[in-house]
Scaffold this active site. Structure first.
Site: not given
Length: 505
Positions: A271-273
């Site tokens: 994910s973006k994290r």
């Protein structure tokens, strides 16, 4: 005994697929950029097609009207081209099985669901969302799988008309038989069984007449004669629904191959994290397409032996679905950086200079228009720094030592060197001597070092480190004599004087 709907190598009849030409597809939804997972799926399809002399097709699945956009579509297609994955048929390039944008194919789907309606294989469902949620909640409370239980399956014509008069717009649901095992022989995952009782009657056409993903994808793949469906593991749960539709429509079932998920380094779903997740982000950072391709293919595919660096041509020769793992792949940023750096090292200075220019111009270090002499100087600088780059945008921080008459910061280990006996003398004398030179090349610079070393009785680190610290503030950096050459006499002298003046202040 439950009835066994056995799907053997993609067909509900025995079939070894030697009789069908390889036709694969990549079918992105234009609801955002091309993500790492999508790019890997496209790559595996592209390699499979090239390996077997088949066709790689690209079509757009844009029936999610609210989220789809032409901007996203353009970005996805541009990223595919940038990665080097040219397609043989489909959007932009054409073909005889179009249109290749799903929203332009809506009229093609209606005859198929109307035929299913006539045959009693589907039915109109008038249930409201509130009624459906109440049904799901009731099943959850009983510890059962939430699914549609067929309330509208056997409505009389009179009841259907009554519900229409109430203003209810029906969806079309597919009838799923009870007590069946649907077996998929997946080229990557092996045999996977699904119980029809856990599926429930599913929607194939929404109340606005737009087909759902499962119905549209089956028809598109069948009408475009797709032989192998190679896609992400997240689609595996859709496969039994699609197989049931193929059977009901009497269409040939493709071979399925579901690729594992890509996880972050903490082994949770990417994910973006976890950092950049789209191809365009890596492109904008200055990653090379061949570096990304090489990294992506190793997210799930294992070549024979220990080798990890492959050209696209070599990958076509080596790739096979038999060596694609069922286990989830882990996205290792350090490995990507290393792999990309290997390709940067192999690239010509001209290529890296051209890629670096926009970053340097945006940082205000280089003018928008530069002449041939300035370009040649920049190319020499970048050639000196090229081996230190993991990706091209890093050039901005590395190249700053070639600009300005002052050192930005003297690191503690550099300050220690300058406090050693004769260090300041070495730096001062070097600055004085270079200004006396009429010519400027590496042999002149070597001669200046030799003269100063003899004059002050120093050599090795005692001779070179004071000059390096005086010019960069650090003990680390590019080749010293080439650094001096590219800085030029005047800048070398000014920078050494400014460093000494700062140390004396």
């Amino acid at each position: 005994m439950p009835k066994n709907l056995e799907i053997i190598k993609g067909g509900y009849f025995k079939l070894d697929h030697t009789d069908r030409t390889v036709r694969v597809r990549f079918a992105p939804s234009p609801t955002g950029p091309l993500h790492i997972g999508g790019a890997r799926s496209a790559l595996f399809n592209w390699l499979f097609a090239r390996k077997h002399g088949g066709t790689f097709l690209v079509r757009i699945e844009d029936t999610d009207v609210e989220r789809s956009s032409m901007v996203s579509e353009e970005v996805i297609l541009e990223d595919l081209k940038w990665l080097g994955m040219n397609w043989d048929e489909g959007i932009l390039v054409g073909g005889d099985k179009g249109p290749y944008r799903q929203s332009e194919r809506l009229s093609l789907y209606k005859p198929f669901w109307e035929k299913l309606l006539e045959e009693g294989k589907v039915y109109h469902c008038f249930c409201t969302e509130e009624e459906l949620e109440a049904e799901r909640e009731s099943l959850r409370k009983k510890g059962k799988m939430p699914r549609y239980l067929g309330r509208c399956r056997d409505l009389t014509p009179e009841k259907r008309e009554e519900l229409r008069k109430e203003g209810r717009k029906p969806v079309v649901r597919f009838k799923v038989s009870e007590g069946e095992i649907i077996r998929i022989d997946d080229l990557i995952r092996g045999e996977v069984d699904f119980e029809s009782d856990g599926i429930g009657d599913f929607i194939i056409v929404k109340s606005d007449g737009i087909p759902t993903y499962n119905f549209a994808v089956v028809l598109d793949d069948a009408l475009m004669e797709i032989s192998h469906v190679i896609r992400g593991e997240e689609h595996l749960s859709n496969t039994p629904r699609q197989v049931l539709l193929y059977r009901a429509l009497n269409l040939r079932v493709p071979v399925f191959a579901h690729i594992s998920l890509i996880l972050g380094e903490d082994r949770t779903k990417m994910s973006k994290r976890h950092g950049a997740t789209s191809i365009s982000q890596y492109r904008d950072m200055g990653f090379l397409p061949e570096g990304l391709i090489n990294f992506l293919v190793l997210l799930g595919w294992a070549p024979e032996g220990e080798r990890e660096i492959f050209s696209l041509e070599e990958l076509v020769k080596e790739f096979s679905l038999e060596r694609v793992s069922k286990s989830a792949a882990v996205f290792n940023h350090k490995k990507l950086d290393w792999m990309n750096s290997e390709y940067i090292k192999k690239s010509s200075p001209e290529r890296i200079t051209d890629l670096a220019l926009p970053f340097l111009q945006e940082a205000g270090l280089i003018k928008t228009q530069i002449n041939e002499e300035e370009y040649d100087w920049l190319k020499q600088v970048i050639s000196l720094l090229q081996e230190q780059l993991d990706y091209v945008s890093q050039i901005v921080s590395l190249i700053k030592i070639f600009f300005g008459d002052k050192v930005e910061k003297i690191l503690p280990e550099g300050a220690e060197v300058m406090n050693e006996e004769k260090s300041r003398q070495v730096a001062a004398r070097f600055g004085e001597e270079v200004l006396k030179e009429q010519t400027w090349d590496l042999s002149v610079i070597k001669d200046v070092f030799k003269r100063i070393g003899k004059e002050l009785g120093v050599g090795g680190k005692k001779l070179f480190q004071p000059v390096r610290v005086g010019l960069t503030g650090s003990l680390q950096g590019p080749d010293l004599q080439n650094l001096i050459l590219l800085l030029g006499r005047e800048r070398v002298a000014k920078r050494l004087k400014n460093t000494l003046d700062r140390a004396d202040a």
